[in-house]
Design a protein around this motif. Structure first.
Motif, short mmCIF file in Angstrom:
data_model
loop_
_atom_site.label_atom_id
_atom_site.label_comp_id
_atom_site.label_asym_id
_atom_site.label_seq_id
_atom_site.Cartn_x
_atom_site.Cartn_y
_atom_site.Cartn_z
N ILE A 95 33.36 30.90 35.86
CA ILE A 95 34.13 30.66 34.64
C ILE A 95 33.50 29.54 33.82
N GLN A 96 33.04 28.50 34.49
CA GLN A 96 32.41 27.37 33.81
C GLN A 96 31.17 27.83 33.03
N HIS A 97 30.43 28.79 33.60
CA HIS A 97 29.20 29.27 32.98
C HIS A 97 29.41 30.55 32.18
N GLU A 98 30.67 30.90 31.95
CA GLU A 98 31.02 32.07 31.14
C GLU A 98 30.43 33.36 31.70
N ILE A 99 30.37 33.43 33.03
CA ILE A 99 29.96 34.65 33.71
C ILE A 99 31.17 35.56 33.83
N GLU A 100 31.02 36.81 33.46
CA GLU A 100 32.11 37.78 33.59
C GLU A 100 32.10 38.36 35.00
N PHE A 101 33.25 38.87 35.47
CA PHE A 101 33.28 39.39 36.83
C PHE A 101 34.38 40.43 36.99
N PHE A 102 34.14 41.34 37.95
CA PHE A 102 35.12 42.37 38.29
C PHE A 102 36.28 41.73 39.05
N ILE A 103 37.46 42.24 38.80
CA ILE A 103 38.65 41.88 39.56
C ILE A 103 39.17 43.16 40.20
N PHE A 104 39.29 43.16 41.54
CA PHE A 104 39.83 44.35 42.22
C PHE A 104 40.86 43.99 43.28
N GLY A 120 40.45 24.75 31.48
CA GLY A 120 40.73 24.88 30.05
C GLY A 120 39.81 25.88 29.38
N LYS A 121 39.32 26.85 30.17
CA LYS A 121 38.45 27.91 29.65
C LYS A 121 39.02 29.26 30.07
N ARG A 122 38.84 30.25 29.21
CA ARG A 122 39.34 31.57 29.56
C ARG A 122 38.37 32.30 30.47
N ALA A 123 38.91 32.96 31.48
CA ALA A 123 38.11 33.79 32.37
C ALA A 123 38.01 35.18 31.78
N LYS A 124 36.79 35.69 31.66
CA LYS A 124 36.58 37.05 31.15
C LYS A 124 36.45 37.99 32.35
N VAL A 125 37.46 38.84 32.52
CA VAL A 125 37.50 39.68 33.72
C VAL A 125 37.43 41.16 33.35
N HIS A 126 36.94 41.93 34.33
CA HIS A 126 36.88 43.38 34.21
C HIS A 126 37.73 43.95 35.34
N VAL A 157 43.32 34.27 30.91
CA VAL A 157 42.52 35.41 31.36
C VAL A 157 42.39 36.43 30.25
N GLU A 158 41.16 36.75 29.91
CA GLU A 158 40.88 37.75 28.88
C GLU A 158 40.45 39.05 29.55
N LEU A 159 41.13 40.14 29.22
CA LEU A 159 40.79 41.43 29.80
C LEU A 159 39.59 42.00 29.03
N GLN A 160 38.42 41.60 29.49
CA GLN A 160 37.19 42.01 28.81
C GLN A 160 36.92 43.49 29.01
N GLY A 161 37.21 43.97 30.23
CA GLY A 161 36.90 45.37 30.50
C GLY A 161 37.83 45.99 31.52
N VAL A 162 37.86 47.33 31.49
CA VAL A 162 38.52 48.12 32.53
C VAL A 162 37.49 49.15 32.98
N CYS A 163 37.26 49.21 34.28
CA CYS A 163 36.12 49.99 34.77
C CYS A 163 36.45 50.74 36.05
N THR A 164 35.55 51.62 36.43
CA THR A 164 35.59 52.28 37.73
C THR A 164 34.18 52.72 38.06
#
Length: 383
Positions: A95-104, A120-126, A157-164
């Motif tokens: 999150i600190q380095h603005e790396i996006e990641f899958f959440i399952f 104090g930063k938004r997490a970009k999650v898929h 938390v920002e919903l950057q993506g939805v995937c499969t």
């Protein structure tokens, strides 16, 4: 030469493949370059920098350590997305380095929200959906719990993506299963939208799905094997060719794996060669000893079967592949000398040794053979 073998990576071949993929998907679909498995054996550090030079600005990795290696390598800003392994303690770094990641899993979603709040930063999650692969992802029931958690942490938390991920889009025998997965994905995505959670990106397609199921391209495709110049399967290639008038492979291989002759050896007829009794010389023979063996990614199952190129001519592996060396038959190749170039994989003159030919002989997939190439074989960029 300090190393017993080395790998060449072609920039022009990569640019060709990226241009082809972009032509296929169109301008509205994002291309994510998949560099898991040490960039499919091509080297994350070498390939990542090269891909940026060829216009790539989005990368997919499997794990946090791969993301870190890539982050240290890239010279320009780019999006890095972790598709698999990231321990909860590593989420803060991501999150600190603005790396996006899958959440399952719910616990990862909760932890990501808590860490993002602390930083104090938004997490970009898929959000990964379980659609029939039965590996990772939220099934329909778990998704309802995830929706509730997402609702409570919108600020962080920002919903950057939805995937499969599809379970075998490279094989026609999985056709109905892939279609069922696509249907399940669309149903669950609609469920999310109705709960007020619309992703920025929808992405489901790997290389095979991108080619054989154009409807899976959506907002982004995650392309691995094809950018390196290989088709996911013969079926995928056949499907592509059947759809086009031009019956020529549009992809180019990036990789050439080379070594040299370490020593030459004369062996009389009737003598056994190497360990055991797997090969007995049927005539007086001249052998070239090549300083590459199974410790360097050349499978032991290629004993008495593999081939290399020397002076533009095929030379067969004789005897058992050792840990660090193998022997090849150069009896009928004229003027062979110590230190002559040996091509283990790639082109020499008009001949080529393909990864597919390795696979046929050793029962390894393209993916398996490439990713087994050791990290400490040096990789060099060529035009």
């Amino acid at each position: 030469m300090l190393h017993s073998s080395y790998i060449e990576i072609s920039k022009s071949a990569l640019q060709n493949n990226i241009d082809f993929i972009r032509q296929e998907i169109g301008t509205s679909v994002k291309l994510s370059s998949v560099v898991k498995g040490n960039a499919y054996g091509h080297g994350i550090e070498q390939f990542g920098k090269l891909a940026q030079e060829c216009g790539i600005d989005h990368f997919s990795v499997f794990s946090a350590d791969e993301a870190d290696r890539l982050l240290q390598t890239l010279e320009k800003p780019a999006t890095i997305m972790i598709m698999g392994y990231v321990d909860n303690p590593e989420l803060e770094w991501a999150i600190q380095h603005e790396i996006e990641f899958f959440i399952f899993e719910l616990d990862r979603l909760l932890e990501a929200s808590a860490i993002a709040k602390k930083l104090g930063k938004r997490a970009k999650v898929h959000l990964e959906l379980e659609t029939g692969m039965n590996r990772t992802g939220f099934d329909k029931t778990a998704l309802e719990h995830a929706e509730a958690v997402l609702e409570g942490c919108r600020e962080y938390v920002e919903l950057q993506g939805v995937c499969t991920h599809y379970a075998g889009a490279e094989s026609l025998q999985n056709h109905e299963r892939v279609l069922r997965q696509l249907h399940a994905y669309e149903q669950q995505l609609q469920q999310l939208k109705e709960a007020g959670h619309t992703p920025i990106q929808r992405h489901t397609a790997c290389s095979a799905a991108m080619v054989s199921y154009p409807q899976t391209r959506m907002d982004m495709v995650r392309v691995g094997i094809m950018q390196y110049g290989f088709w996911p399967s013969p079926e995928t290639y056949t499907h592509y060719i059947s759809q086009h008038n031009e019956k020529k492979d549009p992809l180019r291989r990036l990789i050439n794996w080379k070594s040299h002759i370490m020593s030459l050896k004369s062996v009389p007829r009737g003598e056994y060669i190497g360990y055991g009794t797997t090969f007995q010389a049927p005539r007086d023979m001249v052998l070239a000893v090549v300083p590459v063996g199974y410790a360097w990614g050349y499978s032991r199952s290629l004993s008495n079967q593999g081939q290399v190129l020397i002076k533009g001519t095929r030379a067969g592996v004789v005897g058992t592949v050792n840990m660090n060396v193998m022997m090849v038959d150069v009896t009928n190749i004229l003027d062979v000398q110590k230190n002559d170039e040996v091509v283990l994989l790639g082109m020499q003159g008009d001949e080529s040794i393909t990864v597919a030919s390795f696979g046929e002989l050793s029962t390894q997939l393209n993916y398996e053979l490439l990713t087994r190439l050791p990290l400490n074989i040096p990789r060099y960029i060529i035009d």
